[in-house]
Write an enzyme that holds these catalytic residues in place. Structure first.
Site, PDB file in Angstrom:
ATOM      1  N   THR A  48       0.847  -1.203   0.000  1.00 15.05           N
ATOM      2  CA  THR A  48       0.000   0.000   0.000  1.00 15.05           C
ATOM      3  C   THR A  48       0.877   1.246   0.000  1.00 15.05           C
ATOM      4  OG1 THR A  48      -1.758  -1.166   1.178  1.00 15.05           O
ATOM      5  CG2 THR A  48      -1.852   1.227   1.207  1.00 15.05           C
ATOM      6  N   TRP A  51       2.481   1.513  -3.393  1.00 12.31           N
ATOM      7  CA  TRP A  51       1.481   1.858  -4.404  1.00 12.31           C
ATOM      8  C   TRP A  51       1.373   3.377  -4.539  1.00 12.31           C
ATOM      9  CZ3 TRP A  51      -3.091   4.631  -4.374  1.00 12.31           C
ATOM     10  CH2 TRP A  51      -3.897   4.486  -5.512  1.00 12.31           C
ATOM     11  N   HIS A  52       1.559   4.085  -3.439  1.00 16.25           N
ATOM     12  CA  HIS A  52       1.455   5.547  -3.471  1.00 16.25           C
ATOM     13  C   HIS A  52       2.690   6.206  -4.074  1.00 16.25           C
ATOM     14  CE1 HIS A  52      -1.947   4.864  -0.776  1.00 16.25           C
ATOM     15  NE2 HIS A  52      -2.366   6.031  -1.212  1.00 16.25           N
ATOM     16  N   GLY A  53       3.812   5.500  -4.102  1.00 16.47           N
ATOM     17  CA  GLY A  53       5.016   6.063  -4.714  1.00 16.47           C
ATOM     18  C   GLY A  53       6.259   5.312  -4.278  1.00 16.47           C
TER      19      GLY A  53
END
Length: 159
Positions: A48, A51-53
């Site tokens: 997670t 996934w954001h960066g």
């Protein structure tokens, strides 16, 4: 929300549902040993974050939520606390995590957390001084003044 678990049930429902359905459950979810369940949670929250960066701040953000959720799930962190304290814990934890999320680097996140703590200490000292002198202090004014000074110096990250 009165817990991080409740916060994540209500926040970003589509992302949470996707990770639950396509990562957590295929890994075995919670229908496995405790050690495997902890590993599953770790993997989901590490992913997670990534996934954001592709930045250490996002990975640390995800792993912070893993730690908090694991503490709530397995050690029942906060469950017996009075409701106002549960809300305060969630508010502080989520805001702490947002600093990690928004920072350009772990160094910037640490500086921001330090500025927040320093402003809080200054506000408390100011409040104590005003209370001793019989004046009602504008504690918020000290925090706002300090924040504005740091913003002007470019020490607070922009976004």
């Amino acid at each position: 929300s009165k817990s991080i678990t409740e916060f994540w049930r209500r926040w970003h429902i589509s992302l949470s549902t996707w990770f639950r359905d396509y990562v957590y459950i295929p890994l075995g979810g919670n229908r496995c040993s405790r050690a495997r369940n902890i590993l599953n949670l770790f993997l989901v929250w590490a992913l997670t974050g990534l996934w954001h960066g592709a930045n250490w701040t996002f990975l640390c953000w995800g792993l912070l939520y893993f730690v908090l959720l694991a503490l709530e799930k397995f050690l029942h962190l906060g469950r017996s606390w009075p409701r106002p304290l549960q809300h305060l814990y969630t508010l502080l934890a989520v805001n702490f995590a947002w600093v990690l999320f928004r920072a350009d680097s772990l160094t910037a996140a640490g500086e921001q957390q330090g500025l927040t703590a320093q402003s809080g200490r200054e506000a408390a000292a100011y409040h104590r001084a005003q209370t001793r002198s019989g004046q009602s202090g504008a504690v918020v004014g000290v925090v706002l003044r300090r924040t504005a000074e740091e913003y002007g110096r470019g020490r607070i990250f922009h976004g």
